[in-house]
Enzyme design. Structure first.
Site, short mmCIF file in Angstrom:
data_model
loop_
_atom_site.label_atom_id
_atom_site.label_comp_id
_atom_site.label_asym_id
_atom_site.label_seq_id
_atom_site.Cartn_x
_atom_site.Cartn_y
_atom_site.Cartn_z
N GLU A 274 44.02 26.34 12.85
CA GLU A 274 45.17 26.75 13.18
C GLU A 274 46.45 26.05 12.27
O GLU A 274 47.56 26.37 12.05
CB GLU A 274 45.77 27.03 14.45
N HIS A 295 17.86 22.78 15.64
CA HIS A 295 16.51 23.68 15.63
C HIS A 295 17.27 25.16 15.40
O HIS A 295 16.65 26.23 15.75
CB HIS A 295 15.80 23.50 16.91
N LYS A 409 47.91 40.48 16.01
CA LYS A 409 48.95 41.14 17.22
C LYS A 409 49.55 42.32 16.91
O LYS A 409 49.68 43.33 17.61
CB LYS A 409 49.77 40.00 17.73
O1 PA5 Z 1 48.27 26.51 19.14
C1 PA5 Z 1 49.06 27.30 19.57
O2 PA5 Z 1 50.41 27.59 19.36
C2 PA5 Z 1 48.09 28.64 19.92
O3 PA5 Z 1 47.09 28.65 19.92
C3 PA5 Z 1 48.86 29.09 21.18
O4 PA5 Z 1 48.28 28.09 22.18
C4 PA5 Z 1 48.30 30.49 21.73
O5 PA5 Z 1 48.56 31.61 20.88
C5 PA5 Z 1 48.71 30.79 23.10
O6 PA5 Z 1 50.30 31.02 23.16
P1 PA5 Z 1 50.99 30.78 24.40
O7 PA5 Z 1 50.75 29.70 25.21
O8 PA5 Z 1 52.28 31.07 23.90
O9 PA5 Z 1 50.44 32.30 25.21
#
Ligand code: PA5
Length: 424
Positions: A274, A295, A409
């Site tokens: 990310e 394996h 989303k």
């Molecule tokens: O790193 C990030 O910001 C994302 O992976 C969020 O943690 C994830 O989308 C969950 O978001 P939230 O804590 O707002 O529900």
């Protein structure tokens, strides 16, 4: 002995070409709003840690299971630490069972979990920074109704909310209902939040020593504040992977030999994926658990397309080991190993794997720590966060946003709300 050591085939001279660039990025890092995690371990948060320990003790005394609701950065870190530091089988020492929901939208998973909880005393910790992520929001709707049905007015005491200090739907629900709350600091993004209440409350309930975890993180935050590449292992790792990427390797495989680290791999994968995968750039972060994957995918690594380098993560000491037993029949021909333990053999298999993969033209980075315990895991988590921020900046992408996550989303919401636009 050093807390962490790093070895690779990239030469020192090649590495130090990046010295000035790294120094510049280091000094500019705080131009980003979401860098609160950098100094968090060295600041005084004793009140917060005391409050986490207090509530964790209450949960351990009053429940058999803690249900953690969260997705992405709101659960991966906690589950990584829990799995790495608690026993493979049975209940954790000094803790209770912690299960996770809201990380998927499987109806079967949700239904089975509710049935599983029926014979247990339950607490819930719902974690969401934005407070409106669909997966945890749906799971919380279910769990909230479930808790109210089971515990009536007392449900309010058994639901703990970890969210933003001011905004979001979850914050509004928590305030209105009067649930106890922990704050996810505004300047700490999801995947950099494991060392805040986001990760600390669940793992404290699972019996992990959070003060040792934070001691390790604090040590890392102090050591890795160094802007000089020659003395900063996290920056060296970032530069080595950058150099390999520039040489045409497009995949990094994080590999380790302890099965308890497989969830840690998931946390690492999200952190780098990310943070770096933007603007058509970024190494693809992938992970393997050895020996199992030797394996399974080992053939490809040794002999398939030359697109990957490997980062071997190794802890020199693992709590718990046993010697290969002597068998006078020796029908399997393994008596030559009877003076060895499993962990020794595992370490030798790591050496063999590193040699074989290097010979097969897979560059190998080795990251070594003395022991798999809370202290060293805290150090390693911080190490990877620092390295990741530097690595993304070397690629000239923002390490702290995730605009691409919004795309699915939006499509999903359009489809759920019946909008035609999503169908094109
Ligand atoms: O790193 C990030 O910001 C994302 O992976 C969020 O943690 C994830 O989308 C969950 O978001 P939230 O804590 O707002 O529900």
């Amino acid at each position: 002995m050093k807390t962490l050591s790093i070895h690779s085939s990239v030469g020192k001279d090649e590495l130090l070409i990046y010295k000035e660039r790294v120094e510049k990025i280091h000094c500019m890092l705080d131009k980003y709003a979401a860098t609160g995690w950098i100094d968090f371990p060295i600041q005084n948060h004793q009140k917060l840690f005391d409050s986490i320990s207090y509530i964790a003790s209450e949960i351990k005394a009053c429940a058999d299971v803690l249900v953690v609701i969260g997705v992405g950065g709101s659960f991966l870190g906690a589950r990584a630490i829990q799995e790495a530091l608690t026993p493979y089988f049975g209940l954790p020492k000094g803790g209770i069972e912690v299960v996770y929901v809201g990380l998927n939208m499987s109806g079967a998973y949700m239904k089975e979990m509710l049935a599983y909880l029926d014979s247990k005393q339950v607490y819930v910790n719902v974690i969401s920074k934005s407070g409106d992520t669909m997966e945890p929001a749906l799971a919380f709707r279910v769990m909230r109704l479930y808790m109210e049905e089971r515990y009536g007015d007392k449900a309010i005491e058994r639901i703990i909310v970890t969210t933003d200090a001011e905004k979001g739907i979850l914050k509004g629900i928590a305030d209105k209902a009067g649930y106890r709350q922990f704050v996810i600091p505004d300047n700490i993004g999801g995947r950099y939040s494991v060392l805040t209440a986001v990760g600390l409350l669940p793992v404290a309930v699972a019996g992990v020593d959070i003060s040792e975890l934070m001691n390790g993180a604090r040590h890392a935050a102090t050591e890795l504040a160094q802007s000089d590449l020659a003395f900063n292992d996290a920056y060296q790792y970032a530069v080595i992977r950058h150099i390999l990427h520039e040489q045409g390797y497009s995949v990094e495989l994080l590999a380790s030999f302890e099965p308890g680290l497989s969830k840690f791999h998931e946390w690492w994968k999200q952190l780098f994926g990310e943070s770096e995968g933007k603007n058509r750039k970024g190494l693809y972060p992938s992970t393997v658990s050895y020996s199992t994957d030797l394996h399974a995918i080992g053939q490809y690594i040794q002999d398939g397309r030359r697109i990957m380098f490997e980062t071997l993560l190794h802890f020199n000491e693992i709590e718990g080991d046993m010697a290969v037993p002597y068998d006078m029949r020796d029908e399997d021909g393994l008596n030559y190993l009877t003076n060895r333990t499993f962990n020794e053999i595992n370490a030798i298999s790591k050496q063999g794997t590193a040699l074989a993969h290097a010979e097969g033209d897979v560059p190998v980075i080795q990251i070594e720590l003395p022991m798999l315990d809370a202290y060293h895991l805290g150090y390693l988590i911080y190490f990877f966060m620092r390295a990741c921020a530097m690595s993304a900046c070397l690629l000239e992408v923002n390490p702290f946003n995730q605009p691409g996550v919004e795309a699915y989303k939006q499509k999903m919401l359009q489809l759920l709300k019946g909008e035609k636009a999503a169908k094109k």
